[in-house]
Design a protein around this motif. Sequence first.
Motif, PDB file in Angstrom:
ATOM      1  N   LYS A  84       0.832  -1.199   0.000  1.00 21.39           N
ATOM      2  CA  LYS A  84       0.000   0.000   0.000  1.00 21.39           C
ATOM      3  C   LYS A  84       0.876   1.262   0.000  1.00 21.39           C
ATOM      4  CE  LYS A  84      -4.074   1.535   2.541  1.00 21.39           C
ATOM      5  NZ  LYS A  84      -4.834   1.349   3.779  1.00 21.39           N
ATOM      6  N   VAL A  85       1.943   1.222   0.809  1.00 21.73           N
ATOM      7  CA  VAL A  85       2.862   2.364   0.877  1.00 21.73           C
ATOM      8  C   VAL A  85       3.587   2.529  -0.456  1.00 21.73           C
ATOM      9  CG1 VAL A  85       4.984   3.217   1.957  1.00 21.73           C
ATOM     10  CG2 VAL A  85       3.160   2.271   3.379  1.00 21.73           C
ATOM     11  N   GLN A  86       4.055   1.408  -0.992  1.00 21.20           N
ATOM     12  CA  GLN A  86       4.781   1.470  -2.277  1.00 21.20           C
ATOM     13  C   GLN A  86       3.889   2.029  -3.379  1.00 21.20           C
ATOM     14  OE1 GLN A  86       7.825   1.265  -2.796  1.00 21.20           O
ATOM     15  NE2 GLN A  86       8.792  -0.010  -1.231  1.00 21.20           N
ATOM     16  N   GLU A  87       2.626   1.613  -3.384  1.00 21.84           N
ATOM     17  CA  GLU A  87       1.709   2.095  -4.414  1.00 21.84           C
ATOM     18  C   GLU A  87       1.480   3.602  -4.254  1.00 21.84           C
ATOM     19  OE1 GLU A  87       0.532   1.219  -7.183  1.00 21.84           O
ATOM     20  OE2 GLU A  87      -0.966   2.809  -7.418  1.00 21.84           O
ATOM     21  N   SER A  88       1.371   4.031  -3.000  1.00 26.37           N
ATOM     22  CA  SER A  88       1.158   5.452  -2.740  1.00 26.37           C
ATOM     23  C   SER A  88       2.346   6.282  -3.232  1.00 26.37           C
ATOM     24  CB  SER A  88       0.942   5.671  -1.241  1.00 26.37           C
ATOM     25  OG  SER A  88       1.134   7.019  -0.912  1.00 26.37           O
ATOM     26  N   ARG A  89       3.554   5.793  -2.947  1.00 22.34           N
ATOM     27  CA  ARG A  89       4.749   6.511  -3.400  1.00 22.34           C
ATOM     28  C   ARG A  89       4.780   6.611  -4.918  1.00 22.34           C
ATOM     29  NH1 ARG A  89       9.094   3.408   0.536  1.00 22.34           N
ATOM     30  NH2 ARG A  89       8.403   4.442   2.443  1.00 22.34           N
ATOM     31  N   LYS A  90       4.437   5.491  -5.547  1.00 21.04           N
ATOM     32  CA  LYS A  90       4.483   5.448  -7.005  1.00 21.04           C
ATOM     33  C   LYS A  90       3.491   6.449  -7.580  1.00 21.04           C
ATOM     34  CE  LYS A  90       4.374   2.181 -10.797  1.00 21.04           C
ATOM     35  NZ  LYS A  90       3.435   1.219 -11.353  1.00 21.04           N
ATOM     36  N   MET A  91       2.290   6.446  -7.001  1.00 23.39           N
ATOM     37  CA  MET A  91       1.271   7.341  -7.547  1.00 23.39           C
ATOM     38  C   MET A  91       1.653   8.805  -7.329  1.00 23.39           C
ATOM     39  SD  MET A  91      -2.812   7.641  -6.895  1.00 23.39           S
ATOM     40  CE  MET A  91      -3.168   6.007  -7.452  1.00 23.39           C
ATOM     41  N   THR A  92       2.205   9.110  -6.164  1.00 23.01           N
ATOM     42  CA  THR A  92       2.635  10.487  -5.894  1.00 23.01           C
ATOM     43  C   THR A  92       3.654  10.934  -6.941  1.00 23.01           C
ATOM     44  OG1 THR A  92       2.252  10.224  -3.537  1.00 23.01           O
ATOM     45  CG2 THR A  92       3.749  11.985  -4.183  1.00 23.01           C
ATOM     46  N   LEU A  93       4.613  10.067  -7.219  1.00 25.18           N
ATOM     47  CA  LEU A  93       5.645  10.432  -8.198  1.00 25.18           C
ATOM     48  C   LEU A  93       5.054  10.566  -9.594  1.00 25.18           C
ATOM     49  CD1 LEU A  93       8.603   8.239  -6.903  1.00 25.18           C
ATOM     50  CD2 LEU A  93       8.507  10.746  -6.967  1.00 25.18           C
ATOM     51  N   GLU A  94       4.147   9.644  -9.945  1.00 24.08           N
ATOM     52  CA  GLU A  94       3.552   9.716 -11.280  1.00 24.08           C
ATOM     53  C   GLU A  94       2.725  10.988 -11.455  1.00 24.08           C
ATOM     54  OE1 GLU A  94       2.892   5.356 -13.129  1.00 24.08           O
ATOM     55  OE2 GLU A  94       1.728   5.770 -11.328  1.00 24.08           O
TER      56      GLU A  94
ATOM     57  N   GLU B 207       8.759   5.338 -17.936  1.00 23.12           N
ATOM     58  CA  GLU B 207       8.571   6.506 -18.796  1.00 23.12           C
ATOM     59  C   GLU B 207       7.079   6.790 -19.024  1.00 23.12           C
ATOM     60  OE1 GLU B 207      10.702   8.682 -19.942  1.00 23.12           O
ATOM     61  OE2 GLU B 207       9.253   9.750 -21.192  1.00 23.12           O
ATOM     62  N   ASP B 208       6.329   5.733 -19.391  1.00 21.87           N
ATOM     63  CA  ASP B 208       4.900   5.935 -19.640  1.00 21.87           C
ATOM     64  C   ASP B 208       4.124   5.773 -18.344  1.00 21.87           C
ATOM     65  OD1 ASP B 208       5.194   6.343 -22.384  1.00 21.87           O
ATOM     66  OD2 ASP B 208       5.417   4.184 -22.675  1.00 21.87           O
ATOM     67  N   THR B 209       3.753   6.889 -17.767  1.00 21.19           N
ATOM     68  CA  THR B 209       3.008   6.824 -16.523  1.00 21.19           C
ATOM     69  C   THR B 209       1.521   6.840 -16.824  1.00 21.19           C
ATOM     70  OG1 THR B 209       3.104   9.190 -16.310  1.00 21.19           O
ATOM     71  CG2 THR B 209       4.830   7.954 -15.224  1.00 21.19           C
ATOM     72  N   ARG B 210       0.715   6.615 -15.793  1.00 18.24           N
ATOM     73  CA  ARG B 210      -0.731   6.499 -15.990  1.00 18.24           C
ATOM     74  C   ARG B 210      -1.414   7.837 -16.227  1.00 18.24           C
ATOM     75  NH1 ARG B 210      -1.798   3.315 -10.528  1.00 18.24           N
ATOM     76  NH2 ARG B 210       0.152   4.343 -10.007  1.00 18.24           N
ATOM     77  N   PHE B 211      -0.734   8.910 -15.855  1.00 21.27           N
ATOM     78  CA  PHE B 211      -1.415  10.214 -15.879  1.00 21.27           C
ATOM     79  C   PHE B 211      -0.714  11.188 -16.816  1.00 21.27           C
ATOM     80  CE2 PHE B 211      -1.071   8.518 -11.513  1.00 21.27           C
ATOM     81  CZ  PHE B 211      -2.331   7.937 -11.441  1.00 21.27           C
ATOM     82  N   GLU B 212      -1.519  12.061 -17.384  1.00 26.00           N
ATOM     83  CA  GLU B 212      -0.925  13.102 -18.210  1.00 26.00           C
ATOM     84  C   GLU B 212      -1.600  14.429 -17.886  1.00 26.00           C
ATOM     85  OE1 GLU B 212       0.000  13.991 -22.855  1.00 26.00           O
ATOM     86  OE2 GLU B 212      -0.606  11.950 -22.295  1.00 26.00           O
ATOM     87  N   GLY B 213      -0.835  15.421 -17.596  1.00 23.18           N
ATOM     88  CA  GLY B 213      -1.407  16.724 -17.265  1.00 23.18           C
ATOM     89  C   GLY B 213      -0.744  17.806 -18.089  1.00 23.18           C
ATOM     90  N   ALA B 214      -1.272  19.012 -17.959  1.00 20.20           N
ATOM     91  CA  ALA B 214      -0.691  20.133 -18.688  1.00 20.20           C
ATOM     92  C   ALA B 214       0.490  20.678 -17.902  1.00 20.20           C
ATOM     93  CB  ALA B 214      -1.729  21.232 -18.868  1.00 20.20           C
ATOM     94  N   LEU B 215       1.543  21.083 -18.600  1.00 20.69           N
ATOM     95  CA  LEU B 215       2.683  21.692 -17.927  1.00 20.69           C
ATOM     96  C   LEU B 215       2.256  23.027 -17.341  1.00 20.69           C
ATOM     97  CD1 LEU B 215       5.823  21.092 -20.130  1.00 20.69           C
ATOM     98  CD2 LEU B 215       5.129  19.944 -18.050  1.00 20.69           C
TER      99      LEU B 215
END
Lengths: 166, 579
Positions: free
Chosen positions: B80-90, B122-130
């Motif tokens: 759960k912690v690892q997933e949270s870290r990953k999502m925060t970074l993504e 490289e290919d993360t789940r999310f894409e946002g505007a700069l």
Amino acid sequence: MQKRISHLPFHDTPEQAQKLDAAIEGLKGQPGAVMPALHQAQDIYGYLPQEVLKKIADGLGVSLEEVFGVATFYSQFSLTPKGRNHISVCLGTACYVKGSDKVLDRLVAKLGIQPEECTEDGEFSLTACRCIGACGLAPVMTVNDEVYGRLVPEDVDKILAQYAAK
Amino acid sequence: MDMVNIKVNGVSYEVPQGSTILEAARYAGIDIPTLCYLKDINQIGACRMCMVEVKGARSLVAACIYAVADGMEIFTNSPKVQESRKMTLELLLSVHDRKCLTCERSGNCELQTLCNEMGIEEDTRFEGALPAGEKDTSTAYLERNNAKCILCRRCVAACQNQHVSVIGANNRGFDTSIGCAFETPLADVSCVACGQCIVSCPTGALTEKDYTQDVLDAINDPEKVVIVQTAPAVRAALGEEFGLPIGTNVEGKMVAALRRLGFDKVFDTDFGADMTIMEEASEFIHRVQNGGKLPMITSCSPGWVKFCEHYYPDLIDNLSTCKSPQNMTGALIKTWYAQREGIDPKNIVSVSVMPCTAKKFEIKRDHEDAAGLPDVDISLTTRELARLIKKAKLNFNALPDEKFDDAMGVSTGAGVIFGATGGVMEAALRTAADVLEGKSLEQIDYHEVRGTASFKEATYHVGGMDVKVAVVSGLSNADALLKKVRAGEADYQFIEVMCCPGGCVNGGGQPIQSATVRAYTDLKSARAKALYDQDKAMPLRKSHENPVLKKCYEEFLTDGPNGHKAHEILHTSYVKRGI
């Protein structure tokens, strides 16, 4: 949306200045005084001119950037003056899917100002707001306290003419 | 110290009560990744990088602000912690300008390091505007690129910590960006140029304005005589850029590197520091004996000087009129040295390497042009020098130890300690005491003004009078002291102020150490120790005993320290800036 900043010249009356001074004096030294100071200032001036933010920062002994940061964070605060007639277009979900963005575009074109701006003659100001609870009438806009619903972009011209005449 | 029992990842530990989970875990030897956390400066739990699982808690908690309690069971490495870290970074990457290949902080970026460690692809789940907004390149010393900003607010906290507070978060949500009030360019607000924001930044959003190409162009111009000087604090930190332990003194290798880079002469700002002491101690004695403005306050630190001009314009007459060691050295290079060597000062390119970003501002000030030309043409940070050395592919650690060029490379221990808080005061006292007593004193260690305490004071009995001195570093401490001076509540005669906490060794131009390193190591004391060790080992430890300096007064500044000629060349003026 980034807050627009007004560069229109700032005028205030001695009464307004006195009210602001009193408001700041009453809040001095209190923790979290910036928010109530901004609320009171907006009540006095109708918006938050740059000069007023500076006065609040100096008066409360906090940095100007902190005051600006708070003023731009909350959508209730406006850094641009309101016109004699204030138009608010709802971009909430229901209004948006019913095409309120087109209504807004029409207003922008007709008035020659962007949302959060005021016309130079001070007649009209424009804002894009979130849901006002009139989804049944979507798309909706308000002029001052008047609600106009089920709009198509062409309706804008007629409504504006009504107010310009007043 | 009261202790509590906790379990981390199933293992029992005894940790100090009142510590945060982060501190407790580190105490137990377990690291937790952080981004917005910067010990003692920014502890706001904003970035959510340090989330951990606590048994019984409804959701993950932020380890950097959540206090431990007796019997707490913490999991720092669960799925759960690892997933949270990953999502925060993504999520951070989804709005981040990912041009790592050409980023100045590549290899020394906390975001990049975490992405590598956490195996972000490289290919993360999310894409946002700069993030929108232009780069702020308005100043001579700093650049801000909000497309690389992760909104950790470490820079904002560093700026507040300096009592400057000209930057903050504007707007909200995806529109949030770090900037000044009314989006004013940094050059037009009361920023003091200290660069503490840069050394606090975990990514490449904040950098100094890079002038390395200007230096290379000068070196490659056969018409130009390119002379470099290096500040004391640079030798105490440059080694960090080449993997040497913090606090390694690399003076010899640094000089060797500068020669190999092609500088025609390598001088030591310590010489200018000795000159500063001669001028400043004389000015001080003059002020005391002639009813001049007291307390006299040191003027070596350009961030401090700018702070005084903005926030205490009523006190600028208290500032010593002495130029900083950088500009004294620069001024003498283009006057005395040029004259002696028969070089047209127009052909000299005077370069400095400083632990400081405010020096880039200082060289452009008025009245810093003794020869009618800028005393210093280009001011580099320690980091920029490291960049030049890396670009030239010099094997820094294998370089021999070389000596500065004699002409203006001879200095004393007094000049060396200028780089640490208390150093200027101690150096001035060593000279003032000898001058006032009329003899060479044996006791030259002034321990009361040493060390990294935020505020130090002492009274010394010299030449039949009591001299009450105060030493502060970090502008919040300077602010507190100046309030007292302004109110007439402080009876000091001499005050040393250094802009950056701990002095120049911890300057905004020094190598950037990660928040994790800074949590374990006190950079200020480790780097300062290198300078005090060098001072102790030097044969000459008093500025007025510097033989080159004596020659300079004999040959050139013939009416002596604080004399008319010295004033023309080595003194400056200040302006009331206001906020």
